[in-house]
Write a protein that holds these residues in place. Sequence first.
Motif, mmCIF file in Angstrom:
data_model
loop_
_atom_site.group_PDB
_atom_site.id
_atom_site.type_symbol
_atom_site.label_atom_id
_atom_site.label_comp_id
_atom_site.label_asym_id
_atom_site.label_seq_id
_atom_site.Cartn_x
_atom_site.Cartn_y
_atom_site.Cartn_z
ATOM 1 N N SER A 97 0.815 -1.219 0.000
ATOM 2 C CA SER A 97 0.000 0.000 0.000
ATOM 3 C C SER A 97 0.852 1.274 0.000
ATOM 4 N N ILE A 98 2.177 1.151 0.043
ATOM 5 C CA ILE A 98 3.027 2.343 0.058
ATOM 6 C C ILE A 98 2.832 3.123 -1.239
ATOM 7 N N SER A 99 2.831 4.419 -1.138
ATOM 8 C CA SER A 99 2.546 5.297 -2.276
ATOM 9 C C SER A 99 3.545 5.115 -3.410
ATOM 10 N N PRO A 100 3.046 5.081 -4.660
ATOM 11 C CA PRO A 100 3.955 4.978 -5.803
ATOM 12 C C PRO A 100 4.537 6.331 -6.212
ATOM 13 N N VAL A 153 10.247 -2.614 -6.699
ATOM 14 C CA VAL A 153 10.849 -1.496 -7.437
ATOM 15 C C VAL A 153 10.601 -0.181 -6.693
ATOM 16 N N ASN A 154 9.408 -0.035 -6.133
ATOM 17 C CA ASN A 154 9.065 1.150 -5.347
ATOM 18 C C ASN A 154 10.072 1.329 -4.208
ATOM 19 N N GLY A 178 1.142 3.090 -17.613
ATOM 20 C CA GLY A 178 0.217 3.395 -16.518
ATOM 21 C C GLY A 178 0.741 2.912 -15.179
ATOM 22 N N SER A 179 -0.086 2.181 -14.438
ATOM 23 C CA SER A 179 0.318 1.715 -13.110
ATOM 24 C C SER A 179 1.341 0.588 -13.173
ATOM 25 N N GLY A 180 1.699 0.136 -14.368
ATOM 26 C CA GLY A 180 2.720 -0.889 -14.534
ATOM 27 C C GLY A 180 4.088 -0.305 -14.855
ATOM 28 N N ALA A 181 4.215 1.024 -14.733
ATOM 29 C CA ALA A 181 5.491 1.676 -15.046
ATOM 30 C C ALA A 181 5.641 2.947 -14.208
ATOM 31 N N LEU A 182 6.858 3.412 -14.099
ATOM 32 C CA LEU A 182 7.148 4.629 -13.337
ATOM 33 C C LEU A 182 8.011 5.577 -14.159
#
Length: 187
Positions: free
Chosen positions: A72-75, A151-152, A173-177
């Motif tokens: 749950s840690i923020s991305p 990764v986060n 999207g949510s699968g990449a940073l």
Amino acid sequence: MTTNQDDSDDNDLFRKTIGTIKPLKNQARYLPKKPVSSGSPINTSTSTKPLEIPITESYSGELEELQELDASISPVFMRPGLQHRVMKQLRRGKIAQDDTLDLHGATAIQARKLLHEFITVCSANNYRAVIIVHGKGLRSTNNTPVLKTRVNYWLRDHQNVLGFCPAAPQHGGSGALYVLLKSGKNK
């Protein structure tokens, strides 16, 4: 049950409430330039074949402590001193991405080594921003992301990472940073 008269009244009320609508002036969207080749030995291809990377004891030992990570840690992450304006530009895709690392098919141990080498080389080449594709974890056991959470954490621990946030849908999207880096000059 509503009638056509009620719908018409609702539409009239809506139009009166919002008033005149003006189209946006600037419809152009920012398109990042093509990834620049870093000339590094890091594999940034989207090959579906598993990556062949030797596993060292240091990586396998460090991985054990990461088994129970909080998903749950923020991305979104910002180092102290990073301007909110710069982070906002990164989030909106206004900062050109210089290179991409795709971690699909890598184990957690391989991904950690690849990520560390990639960030180090990109920072040394004075790249400002990169994309890290970790995937959404939809094909993992119990649909639980493995790399996404790790990764986060790994990016937060890397000294050359100034900040990161989820990528736009066209970049995963949510699968990449999107990751903002220190340049080699600023170290």
